[in-house]
Design an enzyme around this catalytic site. Structure first.
Site, PDB file in Angstrom:
ATOM      1  CE  LYS A   1     -40.793 -39.285 -41.575  1.00  0.00           C
ATOM      2  NZ  LYS A   1     -40.835 -37.827 -41.734  1.00  0.00           N
TER       3      LYS A   1
ATOM      4  CD  GLN B   1     -41.211 -35.675 -44.629  1.00  0.00           C
ATOM      5  OE1 GLN B   1     -41.773 -36.299 -43.734  1.00  0.00           O
ATOM      6  NE2 GLN B   1     -39.910 -35.615 -44.714  1.00  0.00           N
TER       7      GLN B   1
ATOM      8  CG  ASP C   1     -43.097 -33.978 -37.207  1.00  0.00           C
ATOM      9  OD1 ASP C   1     -42.193 -34.817 -37.078  1.00  0.00           O
ATOM     10  OD2 ASP C   1     -43.441 -33.494 -38.294  1.00  0.00           O
TER      11      ASP C   1
HETATM   12  N1  GUN Z   1     -38.472 -33.613 -42.909  1.00  0.00           N
HETATM   13  C1  GUN Z   1     -37.271 -34.088 -42.487  1.00  0.00           C
HETATM   14  N2  GUN Z   1     -37.363 -34.517 -41.225  1.00  0.00           N
HETATM   15  C2  GUN Z   1     -38.636 -34.312 -40.832  1.00  0.00           C
HETATM   16  C3  GUN Z   1     -39.337 -34.548 -39.614  1.00  0.00           C
HETATM   17  O1  GUN Z   1     -38.800 -35.053 -38.626  1.00  0.00           O
HETATM   18  N3  GUN Z   1     -40.646 -34.203 -39.610  1.00  0.00           N
HETATM   19  C4  GUN Z   1     -41.251 -33.642 -40.688  1.00  0.00           C
HETATM   20  N4  GUN Z   1     -42.532 -33.325 -40.587  1.00  0.00           N
HETATM   21  N5  GUN Z   1     -40.639 -33.397 -41.824  1.00  0.00           N
HETATM   22  C5  GUN Z   1     -39.333 -33.736 -41.887  1.00  0.00           C
END
Ligand code: GUN
Length: 299
Positions: A53, A97, A120
């Site tokens: 990311k 995350q 998100d």
């Molecule tokens: N962990 C796995 N997928 C995601 C996501 O889309 N957002 C976040 N914040 N954590 C994740």
């Protein structure tokens, strides 16, 4: 044989559009789009996601900030970091995350991110905007948003007259996916573990979206001939053919047999997966446009 959607290719086109949008915003307003990613603890899979990311944010021309906190971080320390990031005008998106280490309570953290920085799409304000059909005002969670890009590429903007079935009712995916399909005029069924005769419910679907977390659960005789099948599952199963102790990734759909029946299908890996990061970048540049008082681009 169904047409197989190349998620990497579609994600690449979204990323190109994000780069163009972020360059234009910078040229016209001097604003550089900024994304902060926060990770707590040592989970290797989460570290891998977060690195990709942060790297993609840089490739999009964003300011990319990563906060890596130790496993023993307290709730108060994490909450204080979110407040600092909320107050930083150079940051337009904040992603914490998940999952967080067990001793931390993720819900108050997620709800403490400013809704306009919640790239998100997990804040109740953003969930509420989606639920009331305000797609222009809020931020939509990345995996459903990415799945809708596929649906639009196949069926266009208006899904009037089409039956859509989403298997799975999670807050992160099933519910928002159902709302997006509904907003596009599909007739939507959200099925789940308590649904009676799931196979026959699925056979009614022109658009079938599987997000249950059960390896290869959706079989060929669940699929209406010519349907669009979107597989959101990520499951690891043993793959002794690759050597002892090896595994491979499969979706919630038995791909090979369903591809004989479906009209369009997404593979795992290489389908929805790459779209999630692309839509995170899209949400971040959308947040930056809004902050600058500009009409946000659509992806
Ligand atoms: N962990 C796995 N997928 C995601 C996501 O889309 N957002 C976040 N914040 N954590 C994740």
């Amino acid at each position: 044989m169904a047409t197989v959607i190349d998620g990497k290719e579609v994600a690449g086109s979204v990323i190109e559009a994000v780069k163009t949008a972020s360059e234009l915003l910078q040229k016209e307003t001097g604003v550089q789009t900024g994304l902060a990613v926060v990770i707590v603890g040592n989970d290797p899979a989460s570290h891998a996601y977060v690195s990709s990311k942060s790297k993609m944010a840089k490739e999009c021309g964003f300011t990319s900030v990563q906060h890596t906190l130790p496993e023993e971080t307290t709730q108060e320390e994490l909450a204080a970091l979110v407040q600092t990031l909320n107050a930083d005008p150079s940051l337009h998106g904040i992603l914490v995350q998940l999952p967080l280490p067990k001793h931390l309570n993720s819900e108050p953290i997620i709800q403490s991110v400013l809704p306009e920085k919640d790239v998100d799409g997990l804040h109740v304000v953003n969930a509420g905007k989606l639920a009331t059909g305000d797609l222009e005002g809020g931020l939509v969670s990345c995996t459903p948003a990415g799945s809708m890009v596929f649906v639009r590429r196949v069926h266009g903007e208006d899904l009037s007259g089409l039956n859509a079935v989403v298997i799975g009712r999670s807050t992160l995916f099933g519910k928002p996916m159902g709302q997006l399909l509904l907003a596009a005029n599909a007739t939507v069924t959200i099925a789940h573990s308590r649904t009676k005769d799931l196979a026959s419910v699925c056979r009614n679907a022109d658009i079938l979206v599987a997000a249950v977390g059960r390896a290869e659960m959706v079989k060929a005789d669940w699929v209406k001939p010519g349907a669009t099948v979107i597989d959101v599952g990520i499951n690891r199963i043993a793959a002794p053919e690759k050597g002892e102790g090896k595994s491979r990734m499969v979706g919630d759909v038995a791909f090979a047999e369903c591809a004989d029946v479906a009209g369009v299908i997404t593979p795992v890996p290489g389908g929805v997966g790459p779209m999630t990061i692309a839509m995170l970048m899209a949400n971040t540049v959308i947040a930056a446009y809004r902050k600058a008082g500009r009409k946000a681009p659509k992806f």
